[in-house]
Design a protein around this motif. Structure first.
Motif, PDB file in Angstrom:
ATOM      1  N   GLY A  23       0.571  -1.103   0.084  1.00 27.86           N
ATOM      2  CA  GLY A  23       0.093   0.096  -0.106  1.00 27.86           C
ATOM      3  C   GLY A  23       0.832   1.238   0.041  1.00 27.86           C
ATOM      4  O   GLY A  23       0.377   2.277  -0.045  1.00 27.86           O
ATOM      5  N   ALA A  24       2.254   1.204  -0.044  1.00 30.10           N
ATOM      6  CA  ALA A  24       2.926   2.190  -0.002  1.00 30.10           C
ATOM      7  C   ALA A  24       3.101   2.918  -1.637  1.00 30.10           C
ATOM      8  O   ALA A  24       3.309   2.063  -2.401  1.00 30.10           O
ATOM      9  N   VAL A  25       3.112   4.261  -1.881  1.00 33.35           N
ATOM     10  CA  VAL A  25       3.605   4.726  -2.823  1.00 33.35           C
ATOM     11  C   VAL A  25       4.699   5.845  -2.828  1.00 33.35           C
ATOM     12  O   VAL A  25       4.617   6.351  -1.686  1.00 33.35           O
ATOM     13  N   PHE A  26       5.346   6.000  -3.857  1.00 36.91           N
ATOM     14  CA  PHE A  26       6.129   7.258  -3.332  1.00 36.91           C
ATOM     15  C   PHE A  26       5.684   8.559  -4.155  1.00 36.91           C
ATOM     16  O   PHE A  26       4.847   8.587  -4.927  1.00 36.91           O
ATOM     17  N   LEU A  27       6.105   9.614  -3.145  1.00 38.22           N
ATOM     18  CA  LEU A  27       5.420  10.903  -3.645  1.00 38.22           C
ATOM     19  C   LEU A  27       6.372  11.908  -4.096  1.00 38.22           C
ATOM     20  O   LEU A  27       7.456  11.935  -3.307  1.00 38.22           O
ATOM     21  N   ALA A  28       6.421  12.344  -5.362  1.00 35.68           N
ATOM     22  CA  ALA A  28       7.519  13.379  -5.834  1.00 35.68           C
ATOM     23  C   ALA A  28       6.778  14.585  -5.790  1.00 35.68           C
ATOM     24  O   ALA A  28       6.307  15.294  -5.037  1.00 35.68           O
ATOM     25  N   GLY A  29       6.486  14.935  -7.337  1.00 37.13           N
ATOM     26  CA  GLY A  29       5.830  16.298  -7.637  1.00 37.13           C
ATOM     27  C   GLY A  29       4.420  16.153  -7.227  1.00 37.13           C
ATOM     28  O   GLY A  29       3.894  17.456  -6.843  1.00 37.13           O
ATOM     29  N   GLY A  30       4.066  14.911  -7.138  1.00 37.53           N
ATOM     30  CA  GLY A  30       2.401  14.965  -6.660  1.00 37.53           C
ATOM     31  C   GLY A  30       1.275  15.342  -7.752  1.00 37.53           C
ATOM     32  O   GLY A  30       0.131  15.384  -7.515  1.00 37.53           O
ATOM     33  N   THR A  31       1.957  15.821  -8.715  1.00 39.95           N
ATOM     34  CA  THR A  31       0.761  16.595  -9.814  1.00 39.95           C
ATOM     35  C   THR A  31      -0.018  15.418 -10.308  1.00 39.95           C
ATOM     36  O   THR A  31      -1.170  15.797 -10.874  1.00 39.95           O
ATOM     37  N   ASN A  32       0.356  14.251 -10.469  1.00 37.17           N
ATOM     38  CA  ASN A  32      -0.732  13.066 -10.851  1.00 37.17           C
ATOM     39  C   ASN A  32      -1.379  12.511  -9.840  1.00 37.17           C
ATOM     40  O   ASN A  32      -2.240  12.077  -9.784  1.00 37.17           O
ATOM     41  N   LEU A  33      -0.291  12.004  -8.686  1.00 31.56           N
ATOM     42  CA  LEU A  33      -0.742  10.905  -7.734  1.00 31.56           C
ATOM     43  C   LEU A  33      -1.726  11.793  -6.948  1.00 31.56           C
ATOM     44  O   LEU A  33      -2.887  11.071  -6.672  1.00 31.56           O
ATOM     45  N   ILE A  34      -1.530  13.040  -6.529  1.00 28.03           N
ATOM     46  CA  ILE A  34      -2.739  13.421  -5.704  1.00 28.03           C
ATOM     47  C   ILE A  34      -4.167  13.707  -6.253  1.00 28.03           C
ATOM     48  O   ILE A  34      -4.996  13.385  -5.683  1.00 28.03           O
ATOM     49  N   ASP A  35      -4.211  14.010  -7.567  1.00 27.62           N
ATOM     50  CA  ASP A  35      -5.298  13.850  -8.355  1.00 27.62           C
ATOM     51  C   ASP A  35      -5.957  12.612  -8.453  1.00 27.62           C
ATOM     52  O   ASP A  35      -7.037  12.711  -8.125  1.00 27.62           O
ATOM     53  N   LEU A  36      -5.159  11.665  -8.457  1.00 31.55           N
ATOM     54  CA  LEU A  36      -5.815  10.281  -8.414  1.00 31.55           C
ATOM     55  C   LEU A  36      -6.124   9.777  -7.048  1.00 31.55           C
ATOM     56  O   LEU A  36      -7.189   9.398  -6.823  1.00 31.55           O
ATOM     57  N   MET A  37      -5.504  10.344  -5.991  1.00 28.42           N
ATOM     58  CA  MET A  37      -5.926  10.162  -4.663  1.00 28.42           C
ATOM     59  C   MET A  37      -7.248  10.864  -4.420  1.00 28.42           C
ATOM     60  O   MET A  37      -8.409  10.401  -3.725  1.00 28.42           O
ATOM     61  N   LYS A  38      -7.569  12.155  -4.880  1.00 29.37           N
ATOM     62  CA  LYS A  38      -8.676  13.043  -4.658  1.00 29.37           C
ATOM     63  C   LYS A  38      -9.831  12.247  -5.469  1.00 29.37           C
ATOM     64  O   LYS A  38     -10.938  12.460  -4.966  1.00 29.37           O
ATOM     65  N   GLY A  39      -9.507  11.889  -6.731  1.00 30.57           N
ATOM     66  CA  GLY A  39     -10.543  10.822  -7.390  1.00 30.57           C
ATOM     67  C   GLY A  39     -10.795   9.617  -6.933  1.00 30.57           C
ATOM     68  O   GLY A  39     -11.665   8.736  -7.358  1.00 30.57           O
TER      69      GLY A  39
END
Lengths: 350, 747
Positions: A23-39
């Motif tokens: 369940g761990a993921v790496f966070l860098a700029g977050g420009t894609n990951l955070i969107d995916l999490m919000k969705g």
């Protein structure tokens, strides 16, 4: 979004160790990951923030003429590095044709390579998607498919990869440096991405805990500096994903092509290297007929995955255009509207 | 709400001055507080859970799981939602559209609210909404014209006839020397204002206090009073700034009502802000149209008939039919004219007002078809439009209150360089090898007026106050209406206290239909006139005033003074008059509304001409608009800067209409495919390299005392037609399906 643990990794070793956990993921700029999490499309239980990992934010020009780009170098910083833009103009152009300035300032190069497809059905938590839930089905098939894949797709997934940056990287033989639980390894970017086949949930060769630490472009890539372009056809002039795109490079001696490179974007779940097209140009003249022949070879395996047959012909025509533009010496400067087939700014001023 | 922050110098009259926005500094420094910026003490966060299916029923919600999530306070569902005084499907008036506010488990469109989760934090409420994990019983959906039954609606828009016209259209077509018979498609457009619908609601006993963006506070008060069974005056709305309205905030939407219900349920102030993707459902949208145009012309290029048939979709549960025929009623002289509608029911939210509702979509079809007929007649498209210039309103035969469209054509064409346009298509190529084309479209929008009231006051210190519950959506009401108010009181702007944006002020009517400046401005004009008259009355009765006995000759006001009209050496200041009378102030009230005698006998419309240049890549099909010139005549201009901005914004939306914007619903599920700002394309800066608006002088002594028409919506009309016509001129291809994406031009 779900609740998660957050961890600021102090070094690569710790990051890799934390990244292995379920369940761990790496966070860098977050420009894609955070969107995916919000969705609510991905629900990681742990974010391993790699932004402070030491030494990964440098661009190193190697003695042999290649370049090693740290994983955390921001898209904008790389594109605007004068030496990088001079040696690898198509890569800089691709970077600047993606997203918006704000996103490019935040996004890292490794994050760009790692971004997920923009398939609207992947992005819609209510739609069936084999990437999100293996075996659930692919609602994109039979749906709105104008921008979906024309190459390398399967019955289980017809999505495309959205990265602009990765397209010239594949054309110019970029290598991904990976660190992980089993130690370091280098993988050609072309082999890093996986086509969907029966397992569209597997997108790259990365194993749990593995982390991209750098991307290398070989010295050979810089030999194309005088004749390299990235052209991107899109539905508006900026802030749009490619309908189709092409990274092209030529080495020309006298009136003969001695080496050609071609990769297509927006056509498959990975940047599509067109080796047959490259080979057919060897020793030939840099002319429209030759480029047209190359374009037919580049798309010979293409087939529509829905209502997107137009992309095949469009991609052929773009290949011709990209090589035509590439054949013209382009070392002078980067276009004010990078990767655009029309330069309106110049046109207006004229 | 008052603003005293004017970064400009006034010379003479306030009206006509190019003032900057008076609230501009507040906005760019972040000091202007929009609805969602409010945080009353103890406020909780409400988050909508919305339906994943477009038609069916919610069969299960895991309320327990949501409530068990840390920070979740309560979950509002049809089971526990506060009871309402009116059923939300009750049609109490033509502007009462049906709302989905948890009245039952039925689902009528994708993204319909099905529950509201209230939490101590936005994050907790958001996750609570996910944990509800709704289950549905889904039914088949219809979201395409191909998939359902057509019918003739009883009315279109808000109460307009579904069939109008005159003359024998079939005979006109039969006898025509040239005909066109073509179908234009326009897609659904969804509201994407920068500020999504948001509300902060607080109940103080039976009194309701809300911060929410509204284009019509009094209508919202009425609707909410009916739903909650309280008096309208017990509802206090603050709406000083909107981050865009465009018709989407004209009527209160279901999600805003849900925020109020949530506050009632938990007994605390609640904030509810819609997520961007949730806008694609419950807040109204521009309905999809398929417009069949049959036009005929005689050998001289004179129209013989226009038949404009519109197929458009409303929702399955309410009626709003995009009234696209208005432009055809207005623009071209023809001996025979027929406009008629068919409707369909889609499993979407109910379409509603989106900037120039009807005119924008109708204009594309009419301007495209007119261009095709000009081509068939071998005529220049501008010459063809002039040949068929309407001297009276085509549908009614009424004379126009004013119509400076010829000047718009002439000045726009001159500025654009239209005279050099080759007649045939595909004749121009630029230095880069791009096909170049020029097109024209006529712009038009009716000069509506609604009802408004205003209050004006002159104070003994020589200052003035004007109050009206007007709405600034970003169009510049804070500034333009204040200019009218200051002139009405003959005061400098810095002597004026100007209040708008709250519901306790006199009703300004809806800020829609491009009517706000005309309507609210007229009310202000009459209120300030009444205040001046009251002040003059005091002075003229006062034997010690130099104005004593001026009654027959009258007085004039200027710069905070009243003067005898027949002898301007005799006058005195407002302050002097009031002080001597021992009064703190004098008040005037005024109404704004259309003059019925004028509306019965005249047609009032704003007009314009838009010229577009496009470049098309001959191999790759990519289209870019390289130049836009619009010339518009809309009566008196209160503030040229604001007006130009309205025109430019409208024209840019026209680019969006022609090239970019399209809401796509999956035909199988009815779910939006591109419901986000990355995939729902609107133009970016680089898509708009050159756009100019020319303000054409137009005097209108009939439309209202100030001579104001409207400017808010006309810019989007004409533009999209000009662009598709330019694309034909560049390529020889008529694309009749909006938006014109490159795949439609691969030839």
């Amino acid at each position: 979004m779900n609740q998660f643990e957050y961890e600021l990794a102090p070094n690569v070793e710790n990051a890799v160790a934390s990244g292995r956990s379920n369940g761990a993921v790496f966070l860098a700029g977050g420009t894609n990951l955070i969107d995916l999490m919000k969705g609510n499309l991905v629900r990681p239980t742990r974010l391993v923030d790699i932004n402070r990992l030491p030494g990964l934010d440098r661009i190193e020009f190697l003695p042999d003429g290649g370049v090693r780009i740290g994983a955390l170098v921001r898209n904008s910083d790389l594109a605007h590095d004068p030496k990088f833009a001079r040696d690898f103009p198509a890569v800089a152009e691709a970077l600047l044709s993606g997203a918006s300035p704000q996103l490019r300032n935040a996004a890292t190069v490794a994050g760009n390579v790692m971004q997920r497809t923009r398939c609207p059905y992947f992005y819609d938590a209510a739609s069936a998607c084999n990437k999100r839930e293996p075996g659930a089905g692919c609602e994109a098939r039979g749906g709105h498919s104008r921008l979906q894949a024309i190459l390398g797709w399967s019955a289980h997934c017809i999505a495309t990869h959205p990265s602009d940056f990765s397209v010239p990287l594949v054309a110019f033989d970029a290598v991904v440096e990976i660190d992980g639980p089993q130690g370091r390894r280098d993988v050609a970017l072309e082999d890093f991405y996986l086509l969907p086949g029966n397992t569209p949930e597997r997108e790259t060769i990365l194993a749990p805990g593995e982390l991209i630490v750098a991307i290398r472009l070989p010295a050979q890539a810089a030999l194309f500096a005088g004749h390299a372009r990235y052209l991107k056809i899109r539905d508006r002039t900026s802030y749009a994903f490619a309908v189709v795109s092409a990274a092209a490079g030529l080495r020309i001696e006298g009136d003969r092509i001695v080496e050609a490179r071609l990769a297509l974007g927006g056509v498959a779940l990975k940047p599509w290297r067109a080796r047959a097209a490259e080979a057919c140009l060897m020793g030939r003249r840099a002319g429209r007929e030759e480029f047209a022949e190359a374009s037919m070879l580049a798309l010979q395996e293409a087939r529509p995955s829905g209502e997107n047959e137009f992309k095949i012909e469009l991609a052929r025509r773009l290949v011709v255009r990209a090589f035509e533009r590439t054949a013209i010496d382009n070392t002078a400067r980067l276009s004010p509207l990078p990767a655009s087939i029309v330069n309106l700014t110049e046109e207006i001023q004229r | 709400m008052n603003i005293m922050n004017t970064a400009h110098v006034r010379h003479g009259s306030n009206i006509g001055q190019n003032l900057t926005r008076r609230e501009g500094a507040l906005k760019v420094t972040g000091a202007a507080r929009y609805a969602a910026d409010h945080h009353p003490a103890g406020m909780l966060y409400a988050v909508l859970a919305v339906s994943a299916v477009a038609r069916g029923r919610v069969t299960a919600l895991d309320v327990a799981a949501a409530k068990a999530h840390p920070g979740v306070v309560d979950v509002m569902t049809p089971q526990n939602a506060p009871k309402l005084a009116h059923h939300p499907d009750e049609k109490t008036n033509p502007f009462a559209f049906r709302l989905d506010i948890l009245q039952d488990a039925q689902v009528r469109y994708a993204n319909q609210p099905i529950a509201v989760v209230i939490g101590e934090s936005l994050e907790a409420a958001t996750e609570g909404a996910v944990l509800l994990a709704p289950a549905y019983q889904a039914e088949d959906v219809v979201v395409r014209f191909e998939d359902g039954e057509h019918f003739v609606p009883a009315a279109v828009g808000v109460g307009a006839p579904a069939e109008e016209g005159h003359g024998d259209v079939e005979a006109g077509l039969r006898n025509a020397a040239q005909r066109v018979d073509v179908t234009y498609d326009t897609p659904a457009h969804y509201h994407n204002a920068l500020e999504p619908h948001a509300i902060v609601a607080e109940w103080q006993g039976e009194r309701l206090i809300i911060d929410t963006p509204s284009q019509g506070m009094a209508i919202a008060q009425g609707r909410l009073a009916g739903l909650f069974g309280i008096a309208p005056e017990d509802i206090y709305i603050r709406s000083p700034y909107l981050g865009g309205g465009f018709g989407g905030k004209g009527l209160i939407a279901g999600p805003q009502v849900l925020g109020i219900m949530a506050a009632k349920l938990v007994g605390k102030p609640v904030k509810l802000v819609m997520r961007r993707e949730q806008l694609y459902g419950p807040i109204g949208h521009r309905g999809v149209t398929r417009q069949h145009m049959r036009l005929g012309a005689d050998t001289e290029g004179g129209l013989t008939a226009i038949d404009h048939h519109i197929l458009t979709a409303t929702s399955r549960f309410d009626d709003f039919f995009e009234p696209s025929a208005g432009v055809t009623h207005t623009l071209y002289a023809t001996p025979a004219l027929l406009t008629r509608y068919e409707g369909m029911r889609f499993d979407t939210g109910t379409p509603l007002f989106v900037r120039a509702p009807g005119e924008a979509s109708g204009s594309v079809a009419l301007e495209g078809a007119i261009d095709e007929l000009a081509e068939a007649c071998g005529m220049d498209p501008l010459a063809f439009r002039l040949k068929n210039y309407a001297e009276t309103e085509p549908l009614t035969g009424k004379p126009f209150t004013s119509k400076a469209l010829r000047a718009c054509y002439a000045q726009g064409a001159a500025r654009f360089g239209w005279a050099k346009r080759p007649l045939a298509a595909r004749m121009m190529t630029d230095a880069q090898g791009l096909l170049t084309g020029w097109g024209v479209g006529t712009a038009t929008f009716p000069a509506h007026m609604f009802q408004a009231s205003a209050r004006a006051e002159i104070r003994s210190d020589g200052s003035g106050v004007v109050e009206i519950g007007a709405h600034d959506m970003g169009q510049g009401a804070w500034t333009a209406l204040a200019q009218i108010a200051a002139d009405g009181l003959s005061l400098d702007m810095d002597k004026l206290t100007f209040r708008i944006g709250t519901s306790d002020l006199p009703d300004a009517g809806i800020a829609g239909g491009s009517a706000h400046t005309a309507t609210a401005g007229s009310a202000i004009h009459n209120a300030t006139g009444a205040a001046i008259a009251a002040l003059a009355d005091i002075a003229m009765r006062d034997e010690t005033s130099p104005l004593f006995g001026a009654g027959n000759a009258g007085v004039v006001s200027r710069d905070g003074h009243l003067y005898r009209r027949d002898d301007e050496s005799r006058g005195e200041s407002y302050a002097t008059i009031l002080s001597r009378a021992g009064l703190d102030s004098v008040e005037g009230r005024g109404e704004g509304a259309a003059d019925q005698a004028v509306t019965e006998n005249y047609a009032g419309h704003a007009h314009g001409a838009v010229f577009a240049e496009v470049k098309v890549d001959p191999e790759l099909g990519q289209v870019r608009v390289t130049r836009l010139v619009g010339a518009f005549a809309a009566g008196r201009v209160i503030n040229p800067r604001m007006v130009e901005s309205q025109y430019l914004g409208g024209m840019i939306w026209g680019v969006s209409f022609a090239l970019h914007e399209e809401a796509i619903m999956d035909r199988r599920t009815g779910r939006p495919v591109n419901g986000n700002l990355a995939d729902y394309h609107v133009p970016v800066n680089a898509d708009i390299p050159s756009v100019e608006a020319i303000l054409i002088d137009e005097q209108d002594s009939l439309i209202n005392a100030l001579g104001i028409k409207g400017v808010g919506e006309i810019g989007i009309t004409g533009t999209a037609g000009a662009i598709v016509n330019a694309i034909w001129h560049a390529t020889g291809i008529r694309v009749r399906s909006m938006p014109v994406t490159l795949d439609k031009l691969l030839f």
